[in-house]
Design an enzyme around this catalytic site. Structure first.
Site, PDB file in Angstrom:
ATOM      1  CB  CYS A  35      -0.967   0.039   1.175  1.00 48.60           C
ATOM      2  SG  CYS A  35      -2.049  -1.379   1.320  1.00 48.60           S
ATOM      3  NE  ARG A  38       4.541   1.304   0.020  1.00 47.36           N
ATOM      4  CZ  ARG A  38       5.155   1.218   1.207  1.00 47.36           C
ATOM      5  NH1 ARG A  38       6.445   1.459   1.281  1.00 47.36           N
ATOM      6  NH2 ARG A  38       4.514   0.874   2.287  1.00 47.36           N
ATOM      7  CD1 TRP A  42      -0.553  -5.843  -3.004  1.00 46.44           C
ATOM      8  CD2 TRP A  42      -0.550  -6.657  -0.936  1.00 46.44           C
ATOM      9  NE1 TRP A  42      -0.020  -7.115  -3.054  1.00 46.44           N
ATOM     10  CE2 TRP A  42      -0.013  -7.634  -1.803  1.00 46.44           C
ATOM     11  CE3 TRP A  42      -0.643  -6.940   0.419  1.00 46.44           C
ATOM     12  CZ2 TRP A  42       0.425  -8.883  -1.352  1.00 46.44           C
ATOM     13  CZ3 TRP A  42      -0.214  -8.188   0.871  1.00 46.44           C
ATOM     14  CH2 TRP A  42       0.310  -9.138  -0.014  1.00 46.44           C
ATOM     15  CG  ASN A  70      -0.502   2.049   3.978  1.00 43.93           C
ATOM     16  OD1 ASN A  70      -1.456   2.047   3.209  1.00 43.93           O
ATOM     17  ND2 ASN A  70       0.675   2.542   3.646  1.00 43.93           N
ATOM     18  N   GLY A  71      -2.142  -0.878   7.089  1.00 46.20           N
ATOM     19  CA  GLY A  71      -2.092  -1.640   8.330  1.00 46.20           C
ATOM     20  C   GLY A  71      -3.349  -2.458   8.517  1.00 46.20           C
ATOM     21  CD  GLU A 103      15.578 -20.379   0.946  1.00 46.54           C
ATOM     22  OE1 GLU A 103      15.402 -19.202   0.598  1.00 46.54           O
ATOM     23  OE2 GLU A 103      15.192 -21.356   0.255  1.00 46.54           O
ATOM     24  CE  LYS A 133      16.478 -16.848  -0.978  1.00 44.80           C
ATOM     25  NZ  LYS A 133      16.042 -18.011  -1.741  1.00 44.80           N
ATOM     26  CD  GLU A 172      17.284 -18.365  -5.692  1.00 47.68           C
ATOM     27  OE1 GLU A 172      16.179 -18.503  -6.250  1.00 47.68           O
ATOM     28  OE2 GLU A 172      17.394 -17.890  -4.550  1.00 47.68           O
ATOM     29  CG  HIS A 221      25.162 -41.807   4.543  1.00 48.92           C
ATOM     30  ND1 HIS A 221      25.391 -43.141   4.802  1.00 48.92           N
ATOM     31  CD2 HIS A 221      24.658 -41.280   5.687  1.00 48.92           C
ATOM     32  CE1 HIS A 221      25.024 -43.418   6.034  1.00 48.92           C
ATOM     33  NE2 HIS A 221      24.579 -42.305   6.596  1.00 48.92           N
ATOM     34  CE  LYS A 268       9.669 -12.295  -5.655  1.00 46.68           C
ATOM     35  NZ  LYS A 268      10.666 -12.737  -4.673  1.00 46.68           N
TER      36      LYS A 268
END
Length: 610
Positions: free
Chosen positions: A2, A27, A74, A98-99, A483, A487, A490, A506, A605
């Site tokens: 927002c 945003r 949003w 906003n919120g 992860e 990262k 990527e 192993h 994305k």
């Protein structure tokens, strides 16, 4: 998420407001609107979709006036629509916000009982009703009406208000959502972020928690919620417009890493029931009777979301004792999965448009499963098709490499696990309250983990020239190792692999040679001593150990080449905290190597093709 812009001065407000909102488009939003005080009183223009739709509406029906407020929304409460777009109006008052108002249901019921009628599904409209009620009751000023109204509100807000009865001012208030004032000559501004202001002024004041600003063309008066006046000097912003969109950060990814305390707070906000020791996930229509038919949960996800699912499996199985499988969504349809009405298929996707995950969800649904989604984008394809949706409220994520989406997914899965545990009876109210207390601490613990960035930069310099990096973790940290490796590969293009540390002997131990960087997540949990053994195995073969450890751990410090400390946490929630240094490590290695951090090669994305 927002965007807010407000203006008081001598220029045409509508044009200026839309221009400011355009600077906040990064945003993310699904509708937009402005409210301007014209010679005809308060006039509002709102449109679903992009700002071009609002532009077209204003071209057909211009609004002339020099005081106004604008918003890009949003959606959180209520679907994207013209009716739910901001600004919201009641009588002579218009608001943008906003919120999230946590007690919006109780406030709406109270106002309805007093004869108020609502025109939207949003929580924001409540502000307009409360403020109009205070003005009708004789509030001495618009600022007084706002302050009095906020006494009954619980939750987060960046709020801006205008009123026909006070045409030469607007009032802004802040609690847990960003708000900045812009100081001009014969004009003043307010916005949710700096980019909206930079073409007009570089002199700004950032509102602090619990502050209210009464803004006119030649004056800004700051008070606390009790009306006590405050003074604070303006500061000059020297960011370029591009840097301003990134909040002063070099890249969106870095900004989004640092947004995580706020994003986690947004994920948690309004979702605790302290009395019941339970979570309030109102979007999810699960009760004990429904859950009696569920014998198994199948998590469907790809990439980073799959890693979140692996942690979610451990959370759900530990707290609710329901068996959980975690499937790569891209493989699910092609293995003739055993799925029927006893399965709850849980799809995890940041965008809600990931084609593999959407296809897997549809297949599970075709086979009779009940479906649920953990998603960040309201109204996305996966959100529309699932029977239930748990939104993460992470806000828009611009960087391709996911950061805040991952940690908010972990947090949402913890909320779900607690709810399932209470429904199955495996988690009593007292245990539930202990989990809620641990969740409440997460934003602060992540903030503290971010304070260790200087040490991460030092480690980034040390591994900069590596061709390969190995990541190891046990238990809930094994998915974090996966992860962390993802990262790094990527965005830095360094080959990296993540493994459950117990699997090292192993096969992967063959990779360890002199000076190979091995990142080991060695926080204090039930597998701590086993992980120490893995570190010793790496050292014996000449590898260089980078250890992520619990704050105050002196033993690992004595056997590792580099140590990054994180604050202590409940082991099953620790992945949220240990993710932070790994995100920062990937970011700083990539930045030092000069790669395109926000848009790494060959990646998108949202993956919308198979």
């Amino acid at each position: 998420m927002c965007g807010i812009v407000g203006y008081v001065g001598s220029k045409e407000a509508a044009t200026l407001l839309v221009e400011g909102l355009r600077k906040l488009e990064y945003r993310g939003y699904d509708s937009a609107g402005v409210a301007v005080l014209s010679s005809n009183g308060l006039e509002i223009a709102r449109a679903k979709g992009k700002l071009a739709n609002l532009d077209a509406l204003l071209a057909r029906s211009p609004i002339s006036g020099t005081t106004g407020i604008g918003h890009t929304r949003w959606a959180t409460h209520g679907k994207p629509s013209d009716e739910n777009a901001h600004p919201h109006r009641f009588e002579k008052v218009a608001v943008v916000h906003n919120g999230i108002i946590e007690n919006h249901i109780a406030l709406r019921d109270e106002l309805r009982a007093a004869g108020h009628e609502f025109a939207s599904e949003t929580d924001t409209e409540i502000f307009a009703h409360l403020i109009a009620r205070e003005l009708a009751a004789g509030a001495a000023s618009l600022g007084d009406a706002v302050r009095s109204s906020l006494e009954s509100v619980r939750g987060a807000y960046a709020l801006v208000v205008t009123s026909e009865d006070h045409p030469s001012e607007i009032v802004a208030a802040k609690n847990a959502s960003p708000m900045v004032l812009g100081l001009g000559e014969g004009e003043n501004f307010v916005a949710s972020d700096v980019p909206a202001l930079l073409s007009h002024t570089r002199q700004v004041i950032f509102l602090e928690e619990g502050e209210v600003a009464e803004i006119s063309a030649d004056r800004i008066r700051l008070t606390d919620l009790a009306g006590k006046e405050k003074t604070r000097a303006a500061q000059r912003i020297d960011w370029s417009p591009v840097m301003a969109e990134k909040g002063g950060h070099k890249h969106f990814m870095h900004k989004e890493i640092h947004e995580q305390p706020r994003a986690l707070a947004d994920t948690l906000r309004g979702r605790f029931s302290e009395d019941e020791g339970d979570t309030l996930v109102g979007e999810v229509d699960l009760d004990r009777r429904t859950l009696e038919t569920v014998r198994r949960i199948t998590i469907l996800a790809c990439g980073t979301s799959w890693h979140a699912g692996l942690v979610g499996k451990q959370l759900i199985e530990r707290l609710a004792r329901i068996p959980v499988e975690v499937d790569l969504a891209s493989e699910f349809r092609y293995r003739e999965p055993v799925v029927d009405g006893s399965v709850l298929a849980l799809a995890i996707s940041q965008s809600g448009e990931t084609i593999d995950t959407l296809a897997a969800l549809r297949e599970a649904k075709r086979l009779g499963a009940r479906t649920m989604a953990v998603c960040n984008v309201l109204g996305s394809a996966i959100a529309r098709e699932a029977d239930d949706v748990l939104y993460t409220h992470a806000g828009p994520e611009i960087g391709v490499a996911s950061t805040k989406a991952f940690t908010t997914q972990l947090t949402a899965l913890a909320l779900l696990a607690i709810r399932l545990g209470r429904l199955t009876g495996h988690l009593d109210a007292e245990a539930g309250r202990r989990w809620l207390a641990a969740l409440r601490e997460l934003p602060t613990k992540v903030e503290k983990a971010l304070e260790g960035e200087a040490k991460v930069v030092e480690v980034a310099h040390a591994i900069l020239q590596a061709r390969d990096v190995l990541f190891l973790g046990r238990g809930p940290q094994a998915p974090v190792a996966l992860e962390g490796a993802l990262k790094l590969k990527e965005i830095s293009y360094i080959h990296a692999e993540g493994y459950a540390a117990g699997e090292m002997k192993h096969g992967p131990i063959a990779l360890i040679e002199t000076d190979l960087p091995v990142v080991v997540i060695a926080t204090k949990d039930a597998t701590y001593e086993k992980t120490i053994g893995n570190i010793e195995e790496v050292r014996a073969r000449g590898g260089k150990v980078v250890a992520i450890v619990t704050e105050g751990d002196t033993h690992v410090r004595s056997i590792a080449d580099h140590v990054i400390e994180v604050p202590d946490c409940v082991p099953l929630l620790m992945p949220v905290v240990t993710s932070i240094p790994l995100q920062l490590l990937a970011y700083h290695v990539a930045d030092l190597r000069g790669t395109d951090v926000d848009q790494p090669r060959n990646l998108a994305k949202s993956v919308t093709v198979e």
